[in-house]
Design a protein around this motif. Structure first.
Motif, PDB file in Angstrom:
ATOM      1  N   ARG A  21       1.044  -1.198   0.028  1.00  0.00           N
ATOM      2  CA  ARG A  21       0.205   0.107   0.234  1.00  0.00           C
ATOM      3  C   ARG A  21       1.138   1.147   0.374  1.00  0.00           C
ATOM      4  O   ARG A  21       2.020   1.142   0.312  1.00  0.00           O
ATOM      5  CB  ARG A  21      -1.037   0.060   0.937  1.00  0.00           C
ATOM      6  CG  ARG A  21      -0.016   0.431   2.627  1.00  0.00           C
ATOM      7  CD  ARG A  21      -1.382   0.161   3.744  1.00  0.00           C
ATOM      8  NE  ARG A  21      -0.975   0.727   4.421  1.00  0.00           N
ATOM      9  CZ  ARG A  21      -0.625   1.603   5.690  1.00  0.00           C
ATOM     10  NH1 ARG A  21      -1.473   2.392   5.032  1.00  0.00           N
ATOM     11  NH2 ARG A  21      -0.707   1.991   6.642  1.00  0.00           N
ATOM     12  N   MET A  22       0.623   2.518  -0.288  1.00  0.00           N
ATOM     13  CA  MET A  22       0.681   3.571  -0.451  1.00  0.00           C
ATOM     14  C   MET A  22       0.945   4.602   0.572  1.00  0.00           C
ATOM     15  O   MET A  22       0.012   4.789   1.527  1.00  0.00           O
ATOM     16  CB  MET A  22       0.453   4.240  -2.013  1.00  0.00           C
ATOM     17  CG  MET A  22       2.034   5.607  -2.293  1.00  0.00           C
ATOM     18  SD  MET A  22       1.204   7.068  -1.509  1.00  0.00           S
ATOM     19  CE  MET A  22      -0.521   7.368  -1.976  1.00  0.00           C
ATOM     20  N   VAL A  23       2.210   5.008   1.772  1.00  0.00           N
ATOM     21  CA  VAL A  23       1.729   5.498   2.046  1.00  0.00           C
ATOM     22  C   VAL A  23       2.299   7.439   1.955  1.00  0.00           C
ATOM     23  O   VAL A  23       1.935   7.996   3.181  1.00  0.00           O
ATOM     24  CB  VAL A  23       2.601   4.770   3.521  1.00  0.00           C
ATOM     25  CG1 VAL A  23       2.442   3.382   4.115  1.00  0.00           C
ATOM     26  CG2 VAL A  23       4.339   4.465   3.427  1.00  0.00           C
ATOM     27  N   TYR A  24       2.570   6.708   1.313  1.00  0.00           N
ATOM     28  CA  TYR A  24       3.263   8.768   1.225  1.00  0.00           C
ATOM     29  C   TYR A  24       3.243   8.564  -0.444  1.00  0.00           C
ATOM     30  O   TYR A  24       4.077   8.079  -0.647  1.00  0.00           O
ATOM     31  CB  TYR A  24       4.955   9.093   1.752  1.00  0.00           C
ATOM     32  CG  TYR A  24       5.336  10.559   1.442  1.00  0.00           C
ATOM     33  CD1 TYR A  24       4.724  11.370   2.405  1.00  0.00           C
ATOM     34  CD2 TYR A  24       6.131  10.835   0.543  1.00  0.00           C
ATOM     35  CE1 TYR A  24       5.127  12.753   1.920  1.00  0.00           C
ATOM     36  CE2 TYR A  24       7.177  11.942   0.510  1.00  0.00           C
ATOM     37  CZ  TYR A  24       5.986  13.245   1.445  1.00  0.00           C
ATOM     38  OH  TYR A  24       6.941  14.079   1.068  1.00  0.00           O
TER      39      TYR A  24
ATOM     40  N   GLU B 199       6.830   8.151  -4.821  1.00  0.00           N
ATOM     41  CA  GLU B 199       5.724   7.594  -3.156  1.00  0.00           C
ATOM     42  C   GLU B 199       6.933   6.129  -2.694  1.00  0.00           C
ATOM     43  O   GLU B 199       7.300   5.683  -3.405  1.00  0.00           O
ATOM     44  CB  GLU B 199       4.301   6.429  -4.313  1.00  0.00           C
ATOM     45  CG  GLU B 199       3.635   8.074  -5.340  1.00  0.00           C
ATOM     46  CD  GLU B 199       2.485   7.424  -5.602  1.00  0.00           C
ATOM     47  OE1 GLU B 199       2.664   6.026  -5.870  1.00  0.00           O
ATOM     48  OE2 GLU B 199       1.412   8.017  -5.788  1.00  0.00           O
ATOM     49  N   VAL B 200       6.029   6.492  -1.449  1.00  0.00           N
ATOM     50  CA  VAL B 200       6.550   5.363  -0.618  1.00  0.00           C
ATOM     51  C   VAL B 200       5.555   4.693  -0.228  1.00  0.00           C
ATOM     52  O   VAL B 200       4.620   4.848  -0.139  1.00  0.00           O
ATOM     53  CB  VAL B 200       6.950   6.043   1.002  1.00  0.00           C
ATOM     54  CG1 VAL B 200       7.635   4.948   2.373  1.00  0.00           C
ATOM     55  CG2 VAL B 200       8.413   7.607   1.138  1.00  0.00           C
ATOM     56  N   TYR B 201       5.859   3.527  -0.581  1.00  0.00           N
ATOM     57  CA  TYR B 201       5.057   2.106   0.429  1.00  0.00           C
ATOM     58  C   TYR B 201       5.353   1.233   0.787  1.00  0.00           C
ATOM     59  O   TYR B 201       6.227   1.030   1.719  1.00  0.00           O
ATOM     60  CB  TYR B 201       4.882   0.907  -1.338  1.00  0.00           C
ATOM     61  CG  TYR B 201       4.617   1.446  -2.587  1.00  0.00           C
ATOM     62  CD1 TYR B 201       3.266   1.458  -2.973  1.00  0.00           C
ATOM     63  CD2 TYR B 201       5.340   2.624  -3.265  1.00  0.00           C
ATOM     64  CE1 TYR B 201       3.077   2.034  -4.205  1.00  0.00           C
ATOM     65  CE2 TYR B 201       4.880   2.682  -4.576  1.00  0.00           C
ATOM     66  CZ  TYR B 201       3.188   3.511  -4.618  1.00  0.00           C
ATOM     67  OH  TYR B 201       3.609   3.852  -6.368  1.00  0.00           O
ATOM     68  N   GLU B 202       4.621   0.847   1.344  1.00  0.00           N
ATOM     69  CA  GLU B 202       4.630  -0.178   2.559  1.00  0.00           C
ATOM     70  C   GLU B 202       4.328  -1.271   1.904  1.00  0.00           C
ATOM     71  O   GLU B 202       2.997  -2.212   1.686  1.00  0.00           O
ATOM     72  CB  GLU B 202       3.676  -0.126   4.248  1.00  0.00           C
ATOM     73  CG  GLU B 202       4.349  -0.819   4.981  1.00  0.00           C
ATOM     74  CD  GLU B 202       3.208  -0.518   6.595  1.00  0.00           C
ATOM     75  OE1 GLU B 202       3.287  -0.150   7.782  1.00  0.00           O
ATOM     76  OE2 GLU B 202       1.982  -0.774   5.791  1.00  0.00           O
ATOM     77  N   LEU B 203       5.135  -2.714   2.275  1.00  0.00           N
ATOM     78  CA  LEU B 203       4.623  -3.860   1.867  1.00  0.00           C
ATOM     79  C   LEU B 203       5.419  -5.198   2.666  1.00  0.00           C
ATOM     80  O   LEU B 203       6.467  -4.554   3.709  1.00  0.00           O
ATOM     81  CB  LEU B 203       6.129  -4.794   0.831  1.00  0.00           C
ATOM     82  CG  LEU B 203       5.978  -3.092  -0.284  1.00  0.00           C
ATOM     83  CD1 LEU B 203       7.528  -2.855  -1.028  1.00  0.00           C
ATOM     84  CD2 LEU B 203       4.424  -3.984  -1.158  1.00  0.00           C
TER      85      LEU B 203
ATOM     86  N   ASP C 172       8.218  -9.447   8.157  1.00  0.00           N
ATOM     87  CA  ASP C 172       8.242  -7.677   8.300  1.00  0.00           C
ATOM     88  C   ASP C 172       7.742  -6.203   6.920  1.00  0.00           C
ATOM     89  O   ASP C 172       7.277  -7.192   6.748  1.00  0.00           O
ATOM     90  CB  ASP C 172       9.681  -8.028   7.786  1.00  0.00           C
ATOM     91  CG  ASP C 172      10.778  -8.172   8.795  1.00  0.00           C
ATOM     92  OD1 ASP C 172      10.149  -8.590  10.150  1.00  0.00           O
ATOM     93  OD2 ASP C 172      11.951  -8.900   8.583  1.00  0.00           O
ATOM     94  N   MET C 173       7.458  -5.677   7.174  1.00  0.00           N
ATOM     95  CA  MET C 173       6.577  -4.597   6.869  1.00  0.00           C
ATOM     96  C   MET C 173       8.511  -4.419   6.964  1.00  0.00           C
ATOM     97  O   MET C 173       9.252  -3.015   7.264  1.00  0.00           O
ATOM     98  CB  MET C 173       6.136  -4.296   7.819  1.00  0.00           C
ATOM     99  CG  MET C 173       4.913  -4.415   8.328  1.00  0.00           C
ATOM    100  SD  MET C 173       3.707  -4.964   7.324  1.00  0.00           S
ATOM    101  CE  MET C 173       2.853  -3.655   6.409  1.00  0.00           C
ATOM    102  N   LEU C 174       8.629  -3.313   5.660  1.00  0.00           N
ATOM    103  CA  LEU C 174       9.425  -2.761   4.750  1.00  0.00           C
ATOM    104  C   LEU C 174       8.028  -1.352   3.561  1.00  0.00           C
ATOM    105  O   LEU C 174       7.602  -2.218   2.972  1.00  0.00           O
ATOM    106  CB  LEU C 174       9.798  -3.786   3.772  1.00  0.00           C
ATOM    107  CG  LEU C 174      10.923  -3.804   2.334  1.00  0.00           C
ATOM    108  CD1 LEU C 174      12.070  -2.931   3.581  1.00  0.00           C
ATOM    109  CD2 LEU C 174      11.798  -3.984   1.494  1.00  0.00           C
ATOM    110  N   ASN C 175       9.618  -0.648   3.808  1.00  0.00           N
ATOM    111  CA  ASN C 175       9.273   0.696   3.178  1.00  0.00           C
ATOM    112  C   ASN C 175      10.195   0.948   2.256  1.00  0.00           C
ATOM    113  O   ASN C 175      11.322   1.081   2.168  1.00  0.00           O
ATOM    114  CB  ASN C 175       8.839   1.954   4.486  1.00  0.00           C
ATOM    115  CG  ASN C 175       7.322   1.999   5.147  1.00  0.00           C
ATOM    116  OD1 ASN C 175       8.246   1.088   6.557  1.00  0.00           O
ATOM    117  ND2 ASN C 175       7.068   1.653   4.382  1.00  0.00           N
ATOM    118  N   VAL C 176       9.208   1.101   1.163  1.00  0.00           N
ATOM    119  CA  VAL C 176      10.614   0.938   0.055  1.00  0.00           C
ATOM    120  C   VAL C 176      10.162   2.875  -0.530  1.00  0.00           C
ATOM    121  O   VAL C 176       8.619   3.175  -0.853  1.00  0.00           O
ATOM    122  CB  VAL C 176      10.619   0.367  -1.228  1.00  0.00           C
ATOM    123  CG1 VAL C 176      11.191  -0.627  -0.003  1.00  0.00           C
ATOM    124  CG2 VAL C 176       9.275  -0.062  -1.521  1.00  0.00           C
TER     125      VAL C 176
END
Length: 85
Positions: free
Chosen positions: A1-4, A12-16, A61-65
């Motif tokens: 999901r996109m968070v920023y 964009e910053v995504y959380e996976l 784990d939650m990875l933000n990219v």
């Protein structure tokens, strides 16, 4: 999901969430072949850190990219096993 979203959405910053298939593998293995996709943070058990290539991934784990649209598409395909690892 996109968070920023930055600018007009070009980056964009995504959380996976890391799936079971990537448990025990390194962040470097996941990210190395990808372009336009950069790790920002890794959260595990409520604690976050700045990930490095040698960081071992764990299921859940939650990875933000930070990524372009094309980059996140390639990463999600890789995580889902649609491309060879």
């Amino acid at each position: 999901r996109m968070v920023y979203s930055a600018g007009n959405g070009e980056v964009e910053v995504y959380e996976l969430q890391i799936p079971e298939e990537w448990n025990g593998r390194t962040l470097g293995e996941l990210m190395e072949p990808l372009k336009q996709c950069y790790p920002v943070a890794l959260s595990r058990a409520g604690r976050s850190s700045l990930p490095e290539a040698g960081t071992t991934l764990q299921t859940g784990d939650m990875l933000n990219v930070s990524s372009t649209y094309e980059g996140i598409g390639a990463l999600t395909e890789r995580l889902s096993g649609k491309t060879e690892a």
